[in-house]
Design a protein around this motif. Structure first.
Motif, short mmCIF file in Angstrom:
data_model
loop_
_atom_site.label_atom_id
_atom_site.label_comp_id
_atom_site.label_asym_id
_atom_site.label_seq_id
_atom_site.Cartn_x
_atom_site.Cartn_y
_atom_site.Cartn_z
N UNK A 150 3.87 -35.91 -39.09
CA UNK A 150 4.44 -35.58 -37.78
C UNK A 150 3.39 -35.86 -36.71
N UNK A 151 3.81 -36.43 -35.62
CA UNK A 151 2.86 -36.84 -34.60
C UNK A 151 2.04 -35.67 -34.07
N UNK A 152 2.63 -34.50 -33.98
CA UNK A 152 1.93 -33.37 -33.39
C UNK A 152 1.29 -32.45 -34.42
N UNK B 261 -2.90 -28.09 -35.40
CA UNK B 261 -3.82 -27.48 -36.36
C UNK B 261 -4.99 -26.86 -35.62
N UNK B 262 -5.18 -25.57 -35.83
CA UNK B 262 -6.28 -24.88 -35.17
C UNK B 262 -7.54 -24.82 -36.02
N UNK B 263 -7.43 -25.28 -37.28
CA UNK B 263 -8.57 -25.22 -38.19
C UNK B 263 -9.53 -26.38 -37.91
N UNK B 264 -10.65 -26.35 -38.58
CA UNK B 264 -11.66 -27.41 -38.44
C UNK B 264 -11.61 -28.34 -39.65
N UNK C 239 -14.50 -33.51 -38.80
CA UNK C 239 -13.65 -34.33 -37.94
C UNK C 239 -13.41 -33.55 -36.64
N UNK C 240 -13.73 -34.14 -35.50
CA UNK C 240 -13.48 -33.43 -34.24
C UNK C 240 -12.00 -33.08 -34.11
N UNK C 241 -11.72 -31.91 -33.52
CA UNK C 241 -10.34 -31.49 -33.36
C UNK C 241 -9.58 -32.47 -32.48
N UNK C 242 -8.32 -32.62 -32.85
CA UNK C 242 -7.40 -33.49 -32.10
C UNK C 242 -7.81 -34.96 -32.14
#
Length: 1288
Positions: free
Chosen positions: A960-962, A967-970, A987-990
């Protein structure tokens, strides 16, 4: 060229021709214009007319030769003239040293046979007034020109080392170096000439070189040297020789035969007898050049390295001032090749007129004379990438790169050192410790006591006249008279029977044979079982010759797999050479004709070794075995030389005209041609025997042929003998016209194109053969070692193609030089246009996967990839080979080279007109052959440069694109490959795309993807992960398609994903649809049932289908271990990939599994495993397992311990991940077959499986146990990424 008609008419005469070369006073002084061909060899400077006339090059001619012609070996006047005096005539004055010097040469005929020449050169006074006047005139012109010419000393100081052509001061004839003061009249304005290079007819005596030459069919070097030395002594002596010189020359030409095999022969020179010997049928062939001298000149280690280069058919160039040193080293190395023979260009002494042959794009062994004081760095050679340069005088060797060592090199060097030291030779290069007698000296003192024995021998051989016979009888009847005459037969006084043999000659002969036996012993050990791998599939000679190019005559893969590991780098290269192919061809042809002599001796030795069980019982043993026949071989030589078997007819008076050929000290007389042009008419026992034997052989052969279809047989045998020799183009010395040189280069072009076609065809067919095996067809016939050898051979071929006709070069690599010129031009265009460098028509490879940007494709881009990333490569040759490997792996080699050659103006600037790269039709065919290699996959760059840092790009593709943004995890990722892993990277968020650099991972195998479950929305739905090597462009897809998060899916926070290689393609390739099956996927997907199709919705697999795929999965693992270790690929794919062992066992456990949702919660196989463990542990505590056999009790305990260990591991890999880990650990520790019956008999099964489940069928379970037990024979090793955090 001294051509011949074959071995059937081999001569029995000791010498074929005698000739004299020198100055033809009738034609006068002729400049040697051919020497101008070497202009480019020393930095482009040619004949230096500023030099003194005494230093210039003048043409020599054959003054006389006898006999006029030999039918089977015609006399080639041009060739003999060139090789007798390779640098032309040498002039000097009475101020110079005028010692005679000796050298030898050989001429290789087109059928590979050789004729030898032995030359003694001396100085003879010039008595012709015309020649003296011409030299004086040249001297005056020279002096006048430079007196009025430029006065700059720097411009005139180059005469001492300006060009190879101007080195007319023969290095073999040391000249006095007395220099004149700068203030002297001779020194001023004379370009640095000293008084020793000036000639004044009024006060100087002029001398010119003259050469006396014997041409023989066999290399009797010592005997010929002694004969010519005695001939020169007779010329230089103040007293006339006992007989006219015609008598001795006539005797050696017509009355001295070859010694029979295994026998020795004595014949007479002018003053002393001369002895020669010939090895027997079972011994190593004749080799008379002093090997000890070759070892002392180079040193043992250097010579072994050069010998290895010759074995691997590289280009070898010998470099020395001394012609004889060139010959000694060249002949020494080639005699060590037994039982193999050099198949390519062989010119130990390269005349000045043949220097264009250094441009030959084929393997060669050539010798080039250097000038005293010249600098190696100024020697410009057209190709050096695969060149072994041997500077004999400075005892150093420049070896090619990527050079495999000879097997057991250290032990071999030690054994050779011991042999040399036992004869008093130094094994270190640099000083020849052999005491060398000057050319003018005799062979050593002869004791008078041997004279009576000589006379007796002569009488026994019928060599005494009536007067001599009467004198002998008188001496034998009167011992006192013999005593006074000094011809007693006393052994004490005679000193034994071998006084005719010089001590140095005997020592050389014994040392020669012992050194050669050491090498012969090494080959006998390495190839003791070669016959087992020769493929003799042709029913007859005709079909074998017709299909020779398409046939595999030697099972190379099986042979290599049978060898010790340390031998493989050398042997894998050696069995690809022409000399080995010819050796195998000779073995196959021995079915239809008599064995080739070298092969017969070698096979006999191997058979003898088997009888005595000399070889170690283990075929793979690399233990060194010393030669055991050194003493016996030396004793056989010594016995032959000390105990003379035959004596030839003495020289005698001929029927000559009185008054001609009057003796004059210091001058070689004009010989009477009528007595030397034909053999004697009287039949004596020696002169008649060869003809009789020859007639008998011809008659026997004719009678034999009457019973066969002989004309056809001879035709096919002749074709077979010439197989594989099309590329070899031996220099023709007789015709050096521009048309002949052009024809020679055209043959080189044709040969290169044919070689390219054969190499690419073999690489393609054998690589496709490997893929066909993976698809279930045929047998594997190429190993990684062979593949690497073939690619290295392709790199060498490309270097030779780019070197052919090259006229502008920088660095040692012709290909890299061309690329640098191309890059410089493109960058200049960029500056002019003020735009980014175009790098030619840059294209981008489209990638079928989403998320990854396209990768630029250009020649210069790949050059830039090679330069900064491979810091350990320091040379242009290494960069060129790395670039070729990278382009081949990216399937861009043909495209890049086409782009490089599209700049026609650059190609014309860099290459001569006859160069391969300027032949348009052949160039297009060449690029087409290279294009065919795109049909297969190579990892020749990734697999070779394993320690370099490589940039990678990774893309996480969510379903899913979003889903990533929510995801709030790291998240984190770790990429693993055959060569290592990247380590855990956050991996940097977003962010869905990231780049990283790490040491080469090799072929990528797994990706570990996870997060720390932090935040309110700690879940992640990932479709796949894409990782691309930014240098090679290889993209791997790691399918996931599942959630990562607690309380969703199987609760996994970390998943181990198995990779598969995607196949990027250009738009053109996409249109054609030409793809190679991905290497990482199951090799049987296309033909057999795949697990993805079995488990698809509405198509549940049947019991029979599951049993089939389980058998296939286990069978693939077994095949993996039956391949050579370096060729096994990735075991993780066979365990955890699609259709891997884990996947098919999941299908087995899912069959009949009650996985319906209970209160909206999925049930997994791991739930059944945990319930079974709880039952086993509870019943064990209650003591209810008394009826269980002891082995099962141990199995249940182990099973519970493994499941508990997996559950307690600090990894959150989810239930399916835990089942995968359990299967992998069970396969590694050989426990799966024990655990399966435990689960099948556990009562929990009735609640969780239907009655039709395979796990509840005892017969099916028993069969599966039997299949899994077959894996117990193999050591399964698991990747770190699979078992990280689990200590079991």
């Amino acid at each position: 060229m001294l051509g011949g008609s074959g071995s059937a008419l081999a001569p029995c005469r000791f010498a074929l021709y005698f000739c004299a070369c020198g100055l033809d006073t009738d034609t006068g002084l002729e400049p040697d214009e051919l020497s101008g061909l070497i202009k480019w060899c020393w930095g482009g400077r040619g004949e230096n007319l500023e030099q003194s006339p005494l230093k210039r090059t003048f043409k020599s001619k054959v003054l006389c030769h006898y006999p006029e012609n030999v039918d089977w070996n015609p006399f080639d006047q041009d060739a003999v003239s060139m090789l007798c005096m390779p640098k032309g005539l040498t002039f000097c004055t009475q101020r110079d040293r005028r010692d005679p010097w000796f050298h030898s040469f050989l001429i290789t005929r087109e059928d590979g046979s050789r004729t030898y020449g032995f030359v003694l050169t001396f100085y003879e006074e010039v008595t012709s007034p015309q020649i003296c006047s011409a030299m004086q005139t040249l001297q005056q012109m020279h002096h006048a020109e430079h007196a009025t010419s430029d006065t700059s000393p720097s411009s005139s100081s180059s005469s001492s080392m300006d060009s190879l052509a101007s080195s007319m001061d023969e290095a073999d004839s040391p000249s006095s170096s007395s220099s004149c003061p700068p203030s002297s009249p001779q020194g001023r304005g004379s370009c640095g000439d000293c008084a020793g290079t000036l000639y004044d007819a009024s006060r100087d005596t002029l001398y010119v070189s003259k050469a006396l030459c014997l041409i023989t069919p066999m290399p009797f070097m010592h005997a010929c040297r002694r004969f010519l030395t005695q001939l020169h002594r007779a010329i230089a002596s103040p007293q006339a020789p006992p007989l006219p010189l015609e008598s001795y020359i006539h005797n050696v030409l017509y009355e001295v035969p070859h010694p029979p095999p295994g026998r020795s022969l004595k014949f007479h020179g002018v003053y002393e007898p001369i002895v020669c010997q010939r090895p027997g049928p079972g011994e190593l062939p004749l080799a008379d050049f002093p090997l000890g001298e070759a070892f002392c000149l180079l040193g043992v280690e250097n010579l072994v390295q050069v010998f290895t280069c010759v074995l691997l058919e590289m280009q070898v160039l010998l470099f020395s001032q001394d012609y004889q040193r060139l010959m000694v080293v060249a002949e020494g190395i080639t005699t060590l090749l037994f039982p193999f023979q050099w198949q390519h260009v062989y010119v130990p002494i390269l005349p000045a007129s043949l220097l264009h042959f250094l441009d030959a794009p084929v393997p060669y062994l050539m010798g080039l004379q250097s000038k005293e004081g010249t600098d190696r760095s100024k020697l410009e050679l057209p190709q050096e990438a695969n060149l072994c340069f041997v500077d004999i005088d400075h005892h150093c060797v420049e070896l090619p790169e990527d050079f495999p060592q000879f097997p057991n090199k250290t032990e071999l060097i030690q054994e050779l050192t011991d042999v040399l030291r036992s004869f008093g030779f130094s094994p270190e290069g640099g000083a020849v410790t052999v005491p060398r007698s000057p050319a003018g000296a005799g062979p050593g003192p002869r004791l008078k006591g041997s004279a009576l024995k000589e006379l007796a021998d002569d009488r026994r051989n019928g060599n005494l006249s009536a007067d001599d016979l009467a004198a002998l009888e008188l001496l034998q009847r009167n011992p006192a008279l013999a005593q006074r005459a000094g011809v007693t037969d006393s052994e004490d006084e005679a000193g034994g029977r071998g006084s005719e043999v010089d001590a140095e000659e005997l020592r050389n002969a014994k040392l020669n044979v012992q050194l050669r036996e050491v090498f012969a012993g090494r080959f006998a050990t390495m190839f003791a079982d070669y016959e087992s791998f020769v493929i003799q599939s042709a029913p007859d000679l005709e079909s074998w010759v017709t299909n020779r190019e398409q046939m595999h005559n030697f099972d190379k893969a099986s042979f290599l797999s049978d060898q010790a590991e340390p031998f493989l780098p050398f042997l894998s290269h050696f069995i690809e050479t022409q000399m080995f192919a010819t050796f195998v061809d000779n073995k196959i042809m021995s079915q239809w004709e008599e064995k080739e002599p070298l092969l017969r001796v070698f096979d006999g030795r191997i058979e003898k070794a088997r009888l005595y069980n000399i070889r170690a019982p283990s075929l793979r043993s690399s233990a060194y075995q010393r030669c055991t026949v050194l003493r016996e071989s030396a004793q056989a030589i010594e016995q032959r030389l000390l105990k003379i078997d035959h004596t030839a007819i003495h020289p005698h008076l001929l029927d000559m005209k009185i008054g001609q050929g009057r003796f004059q000290q210091g001058f070689f007389p004009k010989l009477q041609a009528d007595v030397l042009s034909s053999p004697p008419t009287s039949n004596n026992r020696w002169s008649s025997r060869p003809a009789t034997a020859q007639r008998r052989n011809d008659r026997n052969r004719h009678q034999c042929e009457l019973g066969l279809d002989n004309s056809l047989k001879e035709k096919y045998l002749q074709e077979a003998r010439t197989l594989g020799k099309a590329v070899r183009q031996q220099p023709k010395l007789s015709d050096l016209s521009p048309a002949v040189i052009a024809q020679t280069n055209w043959k080189f072009v044709e040969g290169l194109l044919k070689e390219c076609r054969l190499k690419t065809k073999r690489m393609l067919v054998e690589k496709m053969g490997r893929e066909a095996v993976e698809l279930g067809h045929g047998e594997v016939n190429i190993t990684g070692l062979e593949e690497n050898t073939l690619i290295a051979s392709l790199c060498d071929l490309l270097e030779r193609i780019w070197s052919h006709g090259l006229q502008v070069k920088q660095g040692k690599s012709a290909l890299w030089s061309h690329m640098l010129h191309y890059q410089a031009r493109e960058e200049r265009l960029e500056l002019q246009a003020e735009s980014p460098v175009s790098s030619g028509p840059e294209r981008r490879k489209s990638d079928p996967s989403p998320g990854l940007s396209t990768l630029p494709v250009s020649l210069i881009q790949d050059m830039r990839c090679v330069l900064p990333n491979i810091s350990e490569i320091k040379t242009d040759v290494g960069r060129s080979r790395a670039w070729i490997r990278l382009s081949l792996e990216k399937k861009l080699l043909s495209q890049h080279l086409k782009q490089l050659l599209s700049n026609h103006s650059l190609t014309k600037k860099l290459y001569k007109r006859y160069a391969f790269l300027r032949c348009e039709e052949e160039r297009e065919q060449f690029l087409f052959h290279l294009l065919s290699l795109n049909a297969v996959d190579y990892f020749c760059f990734t697999g070779v440069f394993t320690t370099i840092n490589i940039p990678y790009r990774a893309v996480i593709v969510p379903i899913k694109k979003l889903s990533n943004a929510m995801t709030t995890s790291n998240p984190w990722v770790c990429v693993s490959g055959e060569l290592g892993d990247s380590g855990v990277m956050q991996i940097p968020k977003n962010v869905l795309e990231m780049t990283f650099e790490c040491q080469n991972l090799g072929k990528m195998t797994t990706v570990q993807l996870g997060h720390d479950n932090s935040g309110l929305l700690a879940k992640w739905l990932v479709d796949c992960v894409m990782v691309r090597n930014e240098i090679t462009g290889h993209t791997y897809k790691f399918p996931c398609g599942r959630w990562l998060g607690k309380g969703v899916d199987d609760g996994s926070l970390e998943r181990v994903l198995i990779g598969e290689l995607m196949v990027p393609c250009t738009d053109e390739e996409a249109g054609r649809g030409s793809k190679t099956p991905p290497l990482q996927r199951s090799p049987n997907q296309t033909r057999r049932i795949s697990m993805s199709s079995l488990s698809s919705r509405g198509n549940k697999p049947t019991s029979a289908q599951i049993q089939e795929v389980v058998g296939e999965a286990v069978n693939n693992i077994i095949k993996h271990f039956h391949k050579p270790e370096k060729e096994r690929g990735i075991l993780t794919v066979l365990l955890c990939g699609e259709s891997g062992l884990v996947s098919v066992l999941e299908q087995f456990f899912h069959h009949g599994f009650r996985s319906a949702r209970l209160f909206q919660k999925s049930v997994f196989i791991w739930d059944f495993v945990e319930k079974a463990v709880m039952y086993m542990e509870s019943t064990d505590q209650m003591g209810d397992l008394q009826e269980t056999p002891e082995p099962r009790g141990l199995s249940s305990e182990t099973f519970c311990r493994y499941v508990s260990g997996i559950n307690s591991a600090p990894r959150s890999i989810g239930k399916d991940g835990k089942f995968q880990l359990l299967v992998c650990l069970g396969a590694r520790d050989r426990l799966l077959s024990d655990w399966l019956p435990l689960l099948a008999e556990c009562p929990v099964i009735t609640r969780m499986y239907e009655d039709v489940a395979m796990l509840r069928d005892r017969t099916t379970v028993s069969a599966l146990v039997g299949v899994l037990q077959t894996l117990h024979d193999f050591p399964i090793t698991l990747e770190t990424s699979l078992v990280k955090g689990v200590d079991l």
